[in-house]
Design a protein around this motif. Structure first.
Motif, PDB file in Angstrom:
ATOM      1  N   ASN A   1       0.831  -1.199   0.000  1.00 40.72           N
ATOM      2  CA  ASN A   1       0.000   0.000   0.000  1.00 40.72           C
ATOM      3  C   ASN A   1       0.871   1.257   0.000  1.00 40.72           C
ATOM      4  O   ASN A   1       0.580   2.219  -0.697  1.00 40.72           O
ATOM      5  N   SER A   2       1.962   1.241   0.759  1.00 43.48           N
ATOM      6  CA  SER A   2       2.884   2.388   0.787  1.00 43.48           C
ATOM      7  C   SER A   2       3.510   2.617  -0.585  1.00 43.48           C
ATOM      8  O   SER A   2       3.698   3.763  -1.008  1.00 43.48           O
ATOM      9  N   THR A   3       3.839   1.527  -1.276  1.00 39.28           N
ATOM     10  CA  THR A   3       4.413   1.640  -2.616  1.00 39.28           C
ATOM     11  C   THR A   3       3.414   2.267  -3.579  1.00 39.28           C
ATOM     12  O   THR A   3       3.771   3.161  -4.360  1.00 39.28           O
ATOM     13  N   ILE A   4       2.169   1.832  -3.524  1.00 33.72           N
ATOM     14  CA  ILE A   4       1.131   2.409  -4.389  1.00 33.72           C
ATOM     15  C   ILE A   4       0.985   3.903  -4.112  1.00 33.72           C
ATOM     16  O   ILE A   4       0.918   4.717  -5.042  1.00 33.72           O
ATOM     17  N   GLN A   5       0.981   4.268  -2.830  1.00 33.28           N
ATOM     18  CA  GLN A   5       0.858   5.682  -2.472  1.00 33.28           C
ATOM     19  C   GLN A   5       2.075   6.470  -2.958  1.00 33.28           C
ATOM     20  O   GLN A   5       1.934   7.605  -3.426  1.00 33.28           O
ATOM     21  N   ARG A   6       3.266   5.876  -2.864  1.00 35.04           N
ATOM     22  CA  ARG A   6       4.481   6.547  -3.340  1.00 35.04           C
ATOM     23  C   ARG A   6       4.366   6.800  -4.836  1.00 35.04           C
ATOM     24  O   ARG A   6       4.715   7.874  -5.327  1.00 35.04           O
ATOM     25  N   TRP A   7       3.869   5.806  -5.576  1.00 30.37           N
ATOM     26  CA  TRP A   7       3.679   5.989  -7.018  1.00 30.37           C
ATOM     27  C   TRP A   7       2.730   7.137  -7.291  1.00 30.37           C
ATOM     28  O   TRP A   7       2.961   7.946  -8.193  1.00 30.37           O
ATOM     29  N   LEU A   8       1.642   7.193  -6.531  1.00 28.73           N
ATOM     30  CA  LEU A   8       0.663   8.267  -6.742  1.00 28.73           C
ATOM     31  C   LEU A   8       1.237   9.634  -6.398  1.00 28.73           C
ATOM     32  O   LEU A   8       0.989  10.612  -7.098  1.00 28.73           O
ATOM     33  N   HIS A   9       2.019   9.709  -5.327  1.00 25.61           N
ATOM     34  CA  HIS A   9       2.622  10.988  -4.936  1.00 25.61           C
ATOM     35  C   HIS A   9       3.658  11.427  -5.956  1.00 25.61           C
ATOM     36  O   HIS A   9       3.873  12.617  -6.153  1.00 25.61           O
ATOM     37  N   HIS A  10       4.293  10.480  -6.612  1.00 24.77           N
ATOM     38  CA  HIS A  10       5.319  10.804  -7.611  1.00 24.77           C
ATOM     39  C   HIS A  10       4.697  11.474  -8.833  1.00 24.77           C
ATOM     40  O   HIS A  10       5.377  12.230  -9.535  1.00 24.77           O
ATOM     41  N   THR A  11       3.426  11.226  -9.068  1.00 27.69           N
ATOM     42  CA  THR A  11       2.770  11.827 -10.235  1.00 27.69           C
ATOM     43  C   THR A  11       2.480  13.307 -10.045  1.00 27.69           C
ATOM     44  O   THR A  11       2.149  13.995 -11.010  1.00 27.69           O
ATOM     45  N   LEU A  12       2.603  13.805  -8.819  1.00 25.96           N
ATOM     46  CA  LEU A  12       2.288  15.214  -8.562  1.00 25.96           C
ATOM     47  C   LEU A  12       3.320  16.145  -9.120  1.00 25.96           C
ATOM     48  O   LEU A  12       4.390  16.132  -9.197  1.00 25.96           O
TER      49      LEU A  12
END
Length: 78
Positions: free
Chosen positions: A67-78
């Motif tokens: 879940n942390s990895t998925i969130q990191r991916w999403l934050h990277h798109t910002l």
């Protein structure tokens, strides 16, 4: 929790709740991951739709590290 009431122009106001009395610590880890995933998706400009619920539930059932990895991916798109 003890609430202290006082008078201000005839109104009775209660003191704010104590942080220790809040429910934040009682949230199940899976529910916390679900809420964090909703927040990460929304912050990335991808507001979850009602039909996304099953996918979010499935992702929230995965381990915290995934879940942390998925969130990191999403934050990277910002």
């Amino acid at each position: 929790m003890t609430a202290t009431a006082f008078t201000l122009d005839g109104d009775y106001l209660l003191a704010p709740p104590l942080p220790a009395d809040r429910l934040g610590a009682a949230i199940d880890p899976r529910d916390r991951r679900r809420l964090e995933l909703h927040a990460a998706l929304t912050a990335a400009g991808i507001p979850p739709r009602p039909e996304d619920r099953e996918a979010i539930e499935s992702l929230s059932a995965l381990s915290g590290s995934i879940n942390s990895t998925i969130q990191r991916w999403l934050h990277h798109t910002l």
